[in-house]
Scaffold this active site. Sequence first.
Site, PDB file in Angstrom:
ATOM      1  N   HIS A 310       0.854  -1.188   0.000  1.00  0.00           N
ATOM      2  CA  HIS A 310       0.000   0.000   0.000  1.00  0.00           C
ATOM      3  C   HIS A 310       0.887   1.233   0.000  1.00  0.00           C
ATOM      4  O   HIS A 310       1.952   1.224   0.615  1.00  0.00           O
ATOM      5  CB  HIS A 310      -0.906   0.008   1.250  1.00  0.00           C
ATOM      6  CG  HIS A 310      -2.048   0.965   1.141  1.00  0.00           C
ATOM      7  ND1 HIS A 310      -1.921   2.292   1.469  1.00  0.00           N
ATOM      8  CD2 HIS A 310      -3.324   0.791   0.718  1.00  0.00           C
ATOM      9  CE1 HIS A 310      -3.090   2.883   1.257  1.00  0.00           C
ATOM     10  NE2 HIS A 310      -3.955   2.000   0.801  1.00  0.00           N
ATOM     11  N   ASP A 368      -8.006  -5.088   0.108  1.00  0.00           N
ATOM     12  CA  ASP A 368      -8.523  -5.676  -1.119  1.00  0.00           C
ATOM     13  C   ASP A 368      -8.151  -7.137  -1.300  1.00  0.00           C
ATOM     14  O   ASP A 368      -8.729  -7.834  -2.118  1.00  0.00           O
ATOM     15  CB  ASP A 368      -8.045  -4.865  -2.332  1.00  0.00           C
ATOM     16  CG  ASP A 368      -8.771  -3.549  -2.412  1.00  0.00           C
ATOM     17  OD1 ASP A 368      -9.922  -3.516  -1.972  1.00  0.00           O
ATOM     18  OD2 ASP A 368      -8.190  -2.568  -2.888  1.00  0.00           O
TER      19      ASP A 368
END
Length: 433
Positions: A310, A368
């Site tokens: 991320h 996700d």
Amino acid sequence: MKKTDIKATITFSDGSPSVELPVYKGTVGPDAIDIRSLYNTNQKLCFDPGFMATASCESTITYIDGERGELMYRGYPIEQLAVKSDFMEVCHLLLRGELPNTVEKDAFIKELRQYSMVHEQMQFFFRGFRRDAHPMAVLVATVGALSAFYHDSRDVSDEEHRESSALRIVATMPTLVSMAYKYSIGQPFVYPRHELSYSANFLRMMFSTPMEDYKINDVLVRALDRIMILHADHEQNASTSTVRIAGSSGANPFACIAAGIASLWGPLHGGANEATLAMLQEIGTVDKVPEFIQHVKNRTGGVRLMGFGHRVYKNYDPRATLMRETCHEVLNELGLKDHPLFKVALEIEKYALDDDYFVARKLYPNVDYYSGIVQSALGIPTAMFTGLFAMARTVGWISQWKEMISDPEHRIARPRQLYTGAARRDVKPIGDR
Ligand code: ACO
């Protein structure tokens, strides 16, 4: 924003006078240098493509500490909101600044419900699309089209108009997202039901048919509600900044949200859960995991472990831990514990969390990684994943839009540039070029 005694001094080696700039403190997080006077006093601009070190606004809504893996809405940690509140409470918190008590929550839900049905004429918009149109294309267009229907809430300088637009867009999104799905599979649209919760109503609109009503399952409703809570806001990301920039000119709020949806559609933003599921499907079985991990480490064909890493969270994504828990609950409930994709996902997780390549680069599963598996277990088709993300993020977008409009310091967003094209030159007659 709190002014401090700290000053930043910028000096230049080209003989320009140095400049002293004020520094502001937030409640938590890094200080910000106010560079607004720099151009007027020194004719210098700041160069920051991609806004890597630029605070584009002041905000009281969401705070992220990427190093510590923290996400807070209005000061409340996401871990607490996910277990102690539901999506309606989070919507109230984001839109109105505080968690509601029982009376406020009931009143808020009642207010929202009056907006849940879309104008009947909207269905003609849907009918204009090809059957195989991507649901995000349909959503961009139909959310934008709302601006042509609701003239009663058009004056963005009127606080009441802003509030009714905000409620309307939050309440309408599940209806539009489910209509996009129903249209794509050729089934009749299902109207919203007031007696159901936000998430239960959405699942019913997605999966009921005239022949068979959808059976509400509390575990699945809770799972969807958690997806909504975890994706509700994420401070000044690409789509939120898009909404703010579009809105800074005084544009219609529904058109601004349509712009946000367009930005979210991109694979670098909202499309990662779709990519994760495709990766798990491609790997297929647990025995193929070691070979795939090796490809990732060798960078064969630039392959990455989708759902890992991320830009902001560099230790862990707090949403991932909560989504992992939901993933277990949903698969247990549906008897899918032995589902091959979930087994592959767990095997990758085991490998990657122990492997030096991933540990050294601080690569952890992000939200996700699990949300695609959960959505797929709920029966949501892959092409709809980003649509659900948009549905969850709408409350964040519109809260940020409202905050911007009511900020006395707000001005039209107008970045500058470092021009590197041709210097002034004269146009020659066409025959001499
Ligand atoms: N798999 C393998 N290696 C990776 C991955 C990954 N998923 N992510 C980063 N790396 C490696 C890079 O190759 C790089 O290695 P190097 O230093 O040896 O060259 C190092 O880790 C740092 O990577 P960057 O690309 O600089 O990290 P950045 O912060 O720019 O990227 C991103 C973040 C885009 C999320 C990246 O980790 C990625 O592509 N992940 C997969 C896609 C994904 O899951 N996106 C969803 C994000 S969550 C969300 O949007 C809600």
